[in-house]
Design a protein around this motif. Structure first.
Motif, short mmCIF file in Angstrom:
data_model
loop_
_atom_site.label_atom_id
_atom_site.label_comp_id
_atom_site.label_asym_id
_atom_site.label_seq_id
_atom_site.Cartn_x
_atom_site.Cartn_y
_atom_site.Cartn_z
N GLY A 176 0.92 -1.14 0.11
CA GLY A 176 -0.02 0.14 0.11
C GLY A 176 0.88 1.13 -0.11
N ASN A 177 2.18 1.22 -0.27
CA ASN A 177 2.94 2.52 -0.02
C ASN A 177 2.81 3.00 -1.61
N VAL A 178 2.72 4.35 -1.51
CA VAL A 178 2.41 5.15 -2.73
C VAL A 178 3.66 5.95 -3.01
N SER A 179 4.41 5.82 -4.26
CA SER A 179 5.43 6.55 -4.63
C SER A 179 5.03 7.51 -5.95
N LEU A 180 5.69 8.46 -5.96
CA LEU A 180 5.57 9.41 -7.15
C LEU A 180 7.13 9.65 -7.69
N ARG A 181 7.00 9.40 -8.90
CA ARG A 181 8.40 9.39 -9.78
C ARG A 181 9.37 8.40 -9.16
N LEU A 209 -11.09 4.05 1.59
CA LEU A 209 -11.73 5.39 0.67
C LEU A 209 -12.46 4.82 -0.55
N GLN A 210 -13.78 4.62 -0.77
CA GLN A 210 -14.33 4.26 -2.02
C GLN A 210 -14.10 5.43 -3.05
N SER A 211 -14.17 4.68 -4.26
CA SER A 211 -13.92 5.58 -5.51
C SER A 211 -15.04 6.45 -5.82
N ASN A 212 -16.22 6.19 -5.39
CA ASN A 212 -17.51 6.95 -5.62
C ASN A 212 -17.23 8.25 -4.95
N MET A 213 -16.60 8.38 -3.83
CA MET A 213 -16.46 9.62 -3.35
C MET A 213 -15.64 10.54 -3.69
N ILE A 214 -14.77 10.28 -4.68
CA ILE A 214 -13.67 11.06 -5.27
C ILE A 214 -13.91 11.76 -6.41
N GLU A 215 -13.59 12.79 -6.37
CA GLU A 215 -13.90 13.64 -7.85
C GLU A 215 -12.71 13.94 -8.71
N ARG A 216 -11.59 14.09 -8.17
CA ARG A 216 -10.19 14.47 -8.83
C ARG A 216 -8.99 14.13 -8.03
N VAL A 217 -7.80 14.09 -8.44
CA VAL A 217 -6.85 13.84 -7.82
C VAL A 217 -5.63 14.95 -8.42
N GLU A 218 -4.96 15.72 -7.53
CA GLU A 218 -3.98 16.68 -8.01
C GLU A 218 -2.67 16.09 -7.63
N VAL A 219 -1.88 16.23 -8.54
CA VAL A 219 -0.42 16.03 -8.57
C VAL A 219 0.42 17.12 -8.55
N ILE A 220 1.18 17.16 -7.40
CA ILE A 220 2.11 18.53 -7.32
C ILE A 220 3.48 18.06 -7.02
N THR A 221 4.17 18.08 -8.33
CA THR A 221 5.54 17.57 -8.14
C THR A 221 6.50 18.64 -7.52
N ASN A 222 6.31 19.88 -7.57
CA ASN A 222 6.92 20.83 -6.97
C ASN A 222 6.05 21.80 -6.28
N ALA A 233 9.09 13.79 -2.58
CA ALA A 233 8.54 13.48 -3.93
C ALA A 233 7.62 14.64 -4.69
N GLY A 234 6.81 15.10 -3.61
CA GLY A 234 5.74 16.08 -3.77
C GLY A 234 4.28 15.75 -2.89
N ILE A 235 3.25 16.23 -3.64
CA ILE A 235 1.79 16.16 -2.85
C ILE A 235 1.14 15.57 -3.77
N ILE A 236 0.12 14.40 -3.32
CA ILE A 236 -0.99 13.87 -4.05
C ILE A 236 -2.14 14.40 -3.07
N ASN A 237 -3.01 15.20 -3.74
CA ASN A 237 -4.17 16.01 -3.16
C ASN A 237 -5.40 15.21 -3.82
N ILE A 238 -6.21 14.56 -2.64
CA ILE A 238 -7.35 13.95 -3.12
C ILE A 238 -8.72 14.67 -2.79
N ILE A 239 -9.30 15.30 -4.09
CA ILE A 239 -10.49 16.27 -3.81
C ILE A 239 -11.81 15.13 -3.77
N LEU A 240 -12.60 15.20 -2.54
CA LEU A 240 -13.87 14.84 -2.51
C LEU A 240 -15.05 15.37 -3.45
N LYS A 241 -15.77 14.67 -3.71
CA LYS A 241 -17.23 15.07 -4.42
C LYS A 241 -17.97 16.05 -3.45
N LYS A 242 -18.59 17.10 -3.93
CA LYS A 242 -19.43 18.04 -3.31
C LYS A 242 -20.12 18.96 -4.49
#
Length: 820
Positions: A176-181, A209-222, A233-242
């Motif tokens: 379950g470890n997440v890596s970026l680049r 965290l179920q996928s039906n609750m997620i709107e988009r994902v922002e990847v910020i490498t710098n 490595a940066g930030i992964i920002n999960i945006i939920l639906k509203k």
């Protein structure tokens, strides 16, 4: 601690004074700092619903050449900034008649509000086109890439971990470890903040965290100085639906799958005048079979022997996630948002391990079995209160504050049995009984304030404060049944571990634009106070330090909305709780992962040069990046008494350089292709107890997705992913590939969608690795889960499928400052 609290109070007072000094009516702009802008709202003429993703084009009146443009938000509104002059403003939305306006901006009249613009369907277009499109897979902003994950059929009925694993440059391993680049030093946020939804250690909770609750994902490498500095490595920002549409609307979903993958959920929204209510729920039940093997060769000065370890695992999970909240519009300038989260889950993990021992000639000399039955219970509670103040002089002039409190608890209660298995025997009698209990609790308080003040026509100043206080306790106990029938502690594995963290930060950012050049520079200062304490030994470690984190972003605009970006940021990676905690699992006592309470943080300087090329039917983003890291945190394996231990250590340095491509291409109205490829070279320096741990690797990862519309009624998707071999500190990770397949069809007169997807079609997603040290040669293969087939039904209440962004076509010319 007192200086941190003092800093917090002073910062909040400063921002409050800034807010008072620039209260409504007291403009902060000088007469020479005139802003020229065009605003309006686009709605469907048939029902007055906002048309999100309508295209607004600013054109030259002489040759209709496009100068700039924008799109509307969820509320149908747009705000387009430009210079003084005369323009044609085009409003387009696919299958609707376009409209055009004459607009003139002067110093005396620097802004033009086009009001509410109603677009009507184009009958001829509707006869020819079936609008089932999705939003663009990827969009670019100055410091991040945004991935709209809803259109990826392989994400349906999955979880956050599945979604991240499908995003370019992001990978999720078997644990379950997440890596970026290629780096696991990545910070995961939810709606821009840390969240209990991702669990105490920041990774395991992603599976709940179920996928039906997620709107988009922002990847910020710098990331800029606006963001916390955690995550090299940066930030992964999960945006939920509203949603914020008037009335009641929402979506419902249910799914069944094999192996067991069942769930249901909803997202509902109600908007009435000054009040917006939103709620979502997700229920998920999964049972994933998995397993693998490890072949080990132990090499000692006077002997050599072999051990084969075979694992059969089953992970069963039941989780419920509730999210609810409200937006209260006090007036046009003040909004209060209150939200809560409750997540509860339980699970059972069973592991059967077969140990086979061989002599130097590979002759079997003994074997034993071990059974581990673990029960898990998890609970997360989170409360958020956000306040946003918009000032009258400029809608971009804002003050935002956040107060968040969250608690997370997790209990793992396991029983183990082990005993020798006589050769050629069909059954065995266990002679060793053990049990372990892991009890974790976390509480976190977060205070944050962000202030944005426009300067002149294109300038902007930002300042903010962020303070977090986090406490974690972990009680871990291992007991063994002795010959007298009494349970006694195993002293070497029992510990009570405490982790206290206090981080206070302030930042400032200035940005402006001169002609085709945009610039943003900032500085963030973070004060860190971390204390760990091990009760059984009295070992205490205190880490107190102050760090400065600069950031800079440059953008040069080329013709046709293409641009070149150059960015720099300095980041930190503080050791996670799991890396510091001495022990947390006793499933396999011959292969143990341990923590290191004395770990220091890792620092990185990251540079990136990117080029974005846009075409009418696609785009290509190319970036070259370099990252230099010191105090590198990496796991090292060693042997002791025929047992392997894996411990995190601080090594010397790491240098990584790479090139990345991300593209999207529409081929006609029925076929879309998108993909990415990341090639990078990495060199690491370090040593441990005289062993040289330097290594060098050249590797790559790629992903290609094809989405087709068949006979205007069926959508099909096939995705291919490949990761090349990669050298690591003491060995090598082997290559793997996987293919996902999906189909979707609208039902219930377009109000619902039926989706069938297959993850890992060829059952090839297996992690293979080898480790080589002076005393150990090891090869392992593991599969977290096998092929999964899922059928999902989505139903939309008072909602439409999100349409494509339209292009310019024939349309009506309407009055702005005058009709054509």
């Amino acid at each position: 601690m007192n200086r941190f609290l003092l800093t917090s109070l002073l910062t909040f007072l400063t921002l409050s004074l800034m807010a008072q000094q620039t209260a409504p009516g007291a403009s902060a702009s000088t007469p020479s700092e005139v802003k020229y802008r065009i605003t309006g709202t686009i709605v469907d003429g048939a029902n007055n619903e906002p048309l999100e993703y309508s295209t607004i084009s600013l054109m030259s009146p002489g040759d209709s050449a496009i100068i700039s443009g924008t799109i509307t938000g969820a509320d149908g509104k747009f705000n387009l900034e430009t210079k003084a002059g005369s323009y044609i403003v085009g409003v387009q939305f696919i299958s609707y008649k376009s409209k055009y306006f004459n607009v003139q901006l002067t110093r005396e009249n620097p802004s033009k509000d086009l009001g509410t613009i109603s677009l009507s369907p184009d009958a001829e277009t509707l006869e020819e086109v079936v609008v089932e499109g999705q939003r663009s897979t990827m969009t670019m902003e100055l410091d991040k890439r945004i991935f709209n994950v809803g259109q990826d059929l392989s994400n349906i009925s999955g979880n956050a971990s599945d979604i991240l694993d499908n995003i370019p440059s992001v990978a999720v391993d078997i644990e379950g470890n997440v890596s970026l680049r290629g780096s696991q030093n990545v910070r995961i946020l939810v709606n821009g903040k840390p969240s209990g939804m991702v669990g105490i250690d920041g990774t395991n909770g992603l599976r709940n965290l179920q996928s039906n609750m997620i709107e988009r994902v922002e990847v910020i490498t710098n990331p800029s100085a606006r963001y916390e500095a955690q995550g090299n490595a940066g930030i992964i920002n999960i945006i939920l639906k509203k949603d914020e549409k008037q009335g009641i609307n929402g979506t419902f979903n249910a799914n069944v799958g094999w192996p067991h993958n069942h769930g249901a959920g909803f997202n509902l929204n109600f908007r009435k005048s000054w009040l917006n209510l939103f709620a979502s729920y997700g229920l998920s039940y999964r049972k994933n079979p998995g397993g693998g093997f490890t072949n080990q060769e132990f090499i000692y000065p006077d002997s050599t022997f072999f051990r084969d370890v075979t694992n059969d695992r089953s992970r069963e999970e039941l989780s419920n996630t509730f999210r609810f909240g409200s937006d209260i519009y006090l007036n046009d300038l003040n909004i209060i948002t209150m939200s809560g989260l409750y997540q509860v889950g339980s699970g059972t993990n069973t592991t059967d391990i077969l140990y086979e021992n061989f002599d130097s000639d590979r002759t079997l000399i003994s074997q034993s079995l071990r059974f581990d039955d673990e029960k898990e219970d998890e609970e997360d509670i989170e409360f958020n209160v956000n306040y946003t103040r918009t000032f009258k002089d400029d809608e971009d002039h804002k003050l935002s504050t956040i107060i968040q409190y969250r608690e997370s608890s997790e209990t793992e209660d396991a029983e183990q049995e082990q005993g020798p298995l006589p050769l050629n025997a069909e059954s065995f009698q266990p002679d060793l009984n053990q049990r372990s209990l892991n009890d974790e609790f976390e509480s976190t308080l977060l205070l944050q304030a962000d202030y944005v003040h426009p300067l002149g026509e294109n300038g902007k100043f930002e300042a903010g404060y962020r303070g977090s206080i986090r406490d974690i306790t972990n009680a871990y106990m291992v007991e063994e049944l002795n010959d007298e029938g009494e349970w006694v502690n195993l002293a070497g594995f029992t510990n009570d571990f405490a982790y206290d963290e206090n981080i206070q930060a302030v930042y400032g950012i200035y940005g402006n634009k001169w002609g085709k050049i945009s610039f943003q520079g900032g500085l963030r200062v973070e004060l860190t106070d971390i204390r760990t304490y091990l009760e059984q030994t009295g070992e205490e470690n205190n880490k107190n330090y102050t760090n400065y984190f600069p950031s800079a972003h440059f953008t040069y605009e080329l013709a046709n909305e293409n641009n070149v970006q150059l960015s720099y940021s300095r980041r930190i990676d503080r050791p996670g709780f799991r890396s510091l905690n001495p022990f947390s699992s006793f499933t396999d006592p011959l292969n143990i992962r341990v923590g290191n309470p004395d770990l220091d943080p890792e620092y990185s300087d990251s540079y990136e040069l990117g080029y974005l090329k846009n075409w009418p039917t696609g785009n290509l983003y190319t970036s070259v990046y370099y990252r230099h890291s010191t105090g590198v945190n990496d796991r090292v394996r060693y042997t002791q008494n025929d047992t392997t231990y894996t411990i995190p250590l601080n090594l010397a340095s790491r240098d990584a350089v790479g090139i990345e491509f991300t593209f999207q291409k529409d081929i006609g109205d029925w076929w879309r292709i998108n993909g990415s490829a990341n090639f990078y070279h990495e060199r690491q320096e370090g040593e441990y107890e005289g062993e040289d741990l330097s290594n060098e690797t050249l590797t790559m990862g790629t992903r290609v997705t094809s989405l087709m519309t068949i006979w205007d009624v069926l959508e099909s998707q096939i995705s291919f992913r490949y990761r090349a071999p990669q050298n690591d500190t003491q060995g090598r990770r082997k290559a793997f590939y996987t293919i996902d397949l999906g189909f979707s069809k609208d039902v219930f007169q377009g109000k619902g969608t039926l989706i069938l997807n297959v993850r890992d079609l060829l059952n090839s997603r297996k992690w293979r690795s080898e480790t080589i040290t002076e005393e150990l040669r090891q090869y392992g293969e593991f599969q977290w889960r096998s092929r999964v087939v899922t059928l999902t039904l989505n139903y939309r209440l008072n909602q439409k499928k999100r349409p494509d962004r339209g292009g310019r076509g024939d349309g009506d010319y309407e009055g702005g400052d005058g009709d054509f």
